[in-house]
Design a protein around this motif. Structure first.
Motif, PDB file in Angstrom:
ATOM      1  N   LEU A   1       0.835  -1.194   0.000  1.00 47.58           N
ATOM      2  CA  LEU A   1       0.000   0.000   0.000  1.00 47.58           C
ATOM      3  C   LEU A   1       0.874   1.249   0.000  1.00 47.58           C
ATOM      4  CD1 LEU A   1      -2.999   1.120   0.432  1.00 47.58           C
ATOM      5  CD2 LEU A   1      -2.299   1.369   2.826  1.00 47.58           C
ATOM      6  N   GLY A   2       2.006   1.176   0.698  1.00 53.00           N
ATOM      7  CA  GLY A   2       2.911   2.307   0.811  1.00 53.00           C
ATOM      8  C   GLY A   2       3.958   2.338  -0.281  1.00 53.00           C
ATOM      9  N   SER A   3       5.021   3.076  -0.020  1.00 51.51           N
ATOM     10  CA  SER A   3       6.057   3.324  -1.023  1.00 51.51           C
ATOM     11  C   SER A   3       7.399   2.762  -0.580  1.00 51.51           C
ATOM     12  CB  SER A   3       6.199   4.831  -1.254  1.00 51.51           C
ATOM     13  OG  SER A   3       7.269   5.113  -2.131  1.00 51.51           O
ATOM     14  N   ALA A   4       8.172   2.261  -1.558  1.00 52.95           N
ATOM     15  CA  ALA A   4       9.531   1.794  -1.294  1.00 52.95           C
ATOM     16  C   ALA A   4      10.556   2.893  -1.488  1.00 52.95           C
ATOM     17  CB  ALA A   4       9.859   0.621  -2.213  1.00 52.95           C
ATOM     18  N   THR A   5      10.129   4.067  -1.943  1.00 50.73           N
ATOM     19  CA  THR A   5      11.048   5.167  -2.230  1.00 50.73           C
ATOM     20  C   THR A   5      10.699   6.397  -1.401  1.00 50.73           C
ATOM     21  OG1 THR A   5       9.663   5.679  -4.151  1.00 50.73           O
ATOM     22  CG2 THR A   5      11.685   4.425  -4.550  1.00 50.73           C
ATOM     23  N   VAL A   6      11.679   7.255  -1.222  1.00 48.65           N
ATOM     24  CA  VAL A   6      11.562   8.406  -0.326  1.00 48.65           C
ATOM     25  C   VAL A   6      10.847   9.555  -1.027  1.00 48.65           C
ATOM     26  CG1 VAL A   6      12.835  10.060   1.077  1.00 48.65           C
ATOM     27  CG2 VAL A   6      13.704   7.723   0.822  1.00 48.65           C
ATOM     28  N   GLY A   7       9.701   9.963  -0.495  1.00 48.46           N
ATOM     29  CA  GLY A   7       8.966  11.087  -1.059  1.00 48.46           C
ATOM     30  C   GLY A   7       8.681  10.897  -2.533  1.00 48.46           C
ATOM     31  N   THR A   8       9.005  11.911  -3.332  1.00 46.24           N
ATOM     32  CA  THR A   8       8.811  11.833  -4.779  1.00 46.24           C
ATOM     33  C   THR A   8      10.103  11.450  -5.507  1.00 46.24           C
ATOM     34  OG1 THR A   8       9.251  14.212  -4.980  1.00 46.24           O
ATOM     35  CG2 THR A   8       6.950  13.534  -4.720  1.00 46.24           C
ATOM     36  N   THR A   9      11.126  11.030  -4.766  1.00 45.48           N
ATOM     37  CA  THR A   9      12.418  10.702  -5.362  1.00 45.48           C
ATOM     38  C   THR A   9      12.463   9.243  -5.803  1.00 45.48           C
ATOM     39  OG1 THR A   9      13.612   9.856  -3.413  1.00 45.48           O
ATOM     40  CG2 THR A   9      13.402  12.255  -3.629  1.00 45.48           C
TER      41      THR A   9
ATOM     42  N   ALA B   1       9.471  13.935   3.029  1.00 48.54           N
ATOM     43  CA  ALA B   1       9.859  12.519   3.069  1.00 48.54           C
ATOM     44  C   ALA B   1       8.997  11.712   4.029  1.00 48.54           C
ATOM     45  CB  ALA B   1      11.330  12.404   3.461  1.00 48.54           C
ATOM     46  N   GLY B   2       8.609  12.311   5.139  1.00 50.19           N
ATOM     47  CA  GLY B   2       7.832  11.589   6.140  1.00 50.19           C
ATOM     48  C   GLY B   2       6.353  11.508   5.853  1.00 50.19           C
ATOM     49  N   GLU B   3       5.888  12.142   4.779  1.00 51.20           N
ATOM     50  CA  GLU B   3       4.466  12.087   4.441  1.00 51.20           C
ATOM     51  C   GLU B   3       4.126  10.720   3.851  1.00 51.20           C
ATOM     52  OE1 GLU B   3       2.177  14.368   5.085  1.00 51.20           O
ATOM     53  OE2 GLU B   3       3.738  15.591   6.035  1.00 51.20           O
ATOM     54  N   PRO B   4       3.179   9.989   4.432  1.00 52.07           N
ATOM     55  CA  PRO B   4       2.830   8.674   3.875  1.00 52.07           C
ATOM     56  C   PRO B   4       2.239   8.798   2.478  1.00 52.07           C
ATOM     57  CG  PRO B   4       1.965   8.929   6.110  1.00 52.07           C
ATOM     58  CD  PRO B   4       2.421  10.285   5.658  1.00 52.07           C
TER      59      PRO B   4
ATOM     60  N   ARG C   1      11.857  -1.074   7.276  1.00 55.02           N
ATOM     61  CA  ARG C   1      13.021  -0.357   6.752  1.00 55.02           C
ATOM     62  C   ARG C   1      12.895  -0.038   5.267  1.00 55.02           C
ATOM     63  NH1 ARG C   1      16.607   1.974  10.369  1.00 55.02           N
ATOM     64  NH2 ARG C   1      16.982   0.580  12.123  1.00 55.02           N
ATOM     65  N   ALA C   2      12.063  -0.814   4.547  1.00 54.23           N
ATOM     66  CA  ALA C   2      11.994  -0.683   3.088  1.00 54.23           C
ATOM     67  C   ALA C   2      10.710  -0.048   2.582  1.00 54.23           C
ATOM     68  CB  ALA C   2      12.161  -2.058   2.437  1.00 54.23           C
ATOM     69  N   LEU C   3       9.672   0.010   3.406  1.00 49.95           N
ATOM     70  CA  LEU C   3       8.365   0.486   2.963  1.00 49.95           C
ATOM     71  C   LEU C   3       7.813   1.489   3.965  1.00 49.95           C
ATOM     72  CD1 LEU C   3       6.848  -2.999   2.066  1.00 49.95           C
ATOM     73  CD2 LEU C   3       7.589  -1.273   0.417  1.00 49.95           C
ATOM     74  N   TRP C   4       7.210   2.548   3.430  1.00 57.72           N
ATOM     75  CA  TRP C   4       6.581   3.541   4.305  1.00 57.72           C
ATOM     76  C   TRP C   4       5.264   3.986   3.703  1.00 57.72           C
ATOM     77  CZ3 TRP C   4       5.994   5.269   8.876  1.00 57.72           C
ATOM     78  CH2 TRP C   4       5.473   6.548   9.118  1.00 57.72           C
ATOM     79  N   PRO C   5       4.131   3.717   4.418  1.00 54.75           N
ATOM     80  CA  PRO C   5       4.026   2.923   5.636  1.00 54.75           C
ATOM     81  C   PRO C   5       3.986   1.432   5.326  1.00 54.75           C
ATOM     82  CG  PRO C   5       1.874   3.759   5.028  1.00 54.75           C
ATOM     83  CD  PRO C   5       2.837   4.324   4.021  1.00 54.75           C
ATOM     84  N   ALA C   6       4.175   0.608   6.361  1.00 58.08           N
ATOM     85  CA  ALA C   6       4.087  -0.853   6.239  1.00 58.08           C
ATOM     86  C   ALA C   6       3.127  -1.386   7.300  1.00 58.08           C
ATOM     87  CB  ALA C   6       5.468  -1.483   6.414  1.00 58.08           C
TER      88      ALA C   6
END
Length: 335
Positions: free
Chosen positions: A188-196, A223-226, A267-272
């Motif tokens: 559901l979340g992202s493996a990459t930081v923000g829009t990078t 970066a911390g925005e889910p 460590r790899a996904l945000w959020p998990a």
């Protein structure tokens, strides 16, 4: 000691653990598939679920207080609940080869399974879905060397920002024990930081295995925005994985390894581990390495389980191939 988690196995795959083979099969029309992890001999196994929406088969057998001592294979599949049929195909392949525990003259292979949700709006079939045959094909294709990315259980995977995929990684510890992971990243979340394009797992990367970009400097303000794929469907998610070792473990110890490997998700996904992910880790121990494990070894094995899991998730996203009809861009083509 420095660099204790920097030495990958010769393939940097789950199959660096002796006694394991991996095979894939996929249905291009459906954009979904199955991955089978075969054990040369019954292996100690456990499972730990931290997501809120899992889909599983025969996982109760893996509890430390249950009778079954080992499994013949594990199945990871797309297809939501339909994908659980893939375990029947793998079971049939094993039974044809005389595998499984004996019940009179009958052999019963033990094949726990977990699924992720990758169903698209146009998916259809006649009476039965194709996953049973995909499970048989994947078992037939199991080898030491296997592909990563848009294959097997990762064929239809996505994350919030990029295509997901099937990834793997390994590490050889100073005591010669190997720890490795395999993950179908469909978060559901992202493996990459923000829009990078920088991976959250960057601190654990070995030899530029997923692009070598490191962490972004400076860190983006957002970066911390889910970032999630709650729309259009909150249920089209789940990362399912296997952590394996050649160490000798009992079922309770294997469970601890699965618990530790979930740290790699974080460590790899945000959020998990959200209510809409069925995030799950199977653990396998083949027992081929007879090294005695000290308390320090146990701590290092747990750290290794988390590190290889984070790397496997990132490698799955990094390896995804751009294909017609993609719902998300592939990391390798995005700029």
């Amino acid at each position: 000691m420095t660099g204790v988690l920097r030495r990958s196995g010769p393939r940097n795959l789950l199959t660096d653990v002796e006694g394991i083979a991996v095979g894939h099969a996929a249905d291009e029309r459906l954009g979904s598939g199955t991955t089978v992890v075969l054990c040369d001999a019954p292996a100690t196994a456990a499972v730990h679920v931290q997501g809120g929406a899992p889909g599983t088969r025969e996982t109760d057998l893996l509890d430390p207080d249950k009778t079954v001592a080992g499994v013949d294979a594990l199945v990871l599949s797309g297809g939501s609940a339909f994908g659980l049929d893939a375990a029947s195909g793998a079971q049939a392949w094993l039974r044809e080869r005389g595998r499984g525990f004996a019940v009179g003259e009958i052999r019963v292979p033990i094949v726990p399974a977990a699924i992720l949700f990758d169903l698209g709006p146009g998916e259809s079939w006649e009476r039965y879905p194709p996953y049973r045959e995909l499970g048989y094909e994947a078992a037939s294709a199991a080898r030491a060397d296997f592909e990563l990315g848009s294959v097997g259980a990762g064929a239809g995977a996505t994350t919030a920002t990029f295509k997901g995929g099937l990834g793997s990684a390994s590490v050889v510890l100073p005591n010669s024990v190997t720890v490795a992971a395999l993950a179908a990243a469909n978060a559901l979340g992202s493996a990459t930081v923000g829009t990078t394009r920088h991976f959250w797992a960057a601190p654990f990367e070995v030899d530029g295995e997923f692009g070598g970009l490191g962490m972004p400097l400076p860190m983006p303000n957002d970066a911390g925005e889910p970032r999630t794929k709650l729309a259009p469907s909150p249920g089209a998610n789940t990362t399912i994985a296997v952590v394996a070792t050649d160490a000798r473990l009992d079922k309770a110890q294997a469970k601890r390894l699965a618990v530790a490997a979930h740290d790699g998700f974080a460590r790899a996904l945000w959020p998990a581990h959200t209510p809409f992910d069925g995030d799950l880790v199977f653990a396998l121990a083949t027992g081929r390495n007879e090294a005695e494990l000290s308390p320090q070894d146990w701590v290092l094995m747990g750290a290794a389980a988390a590190a290889v899991m984070a790397r496997a998730i990132a490698r799955g996203v990094h390896s995804a191939a751009p294909l017609p009809g993609d719902r998300k861009p592939a990391w390798r083509t995005a700029r």
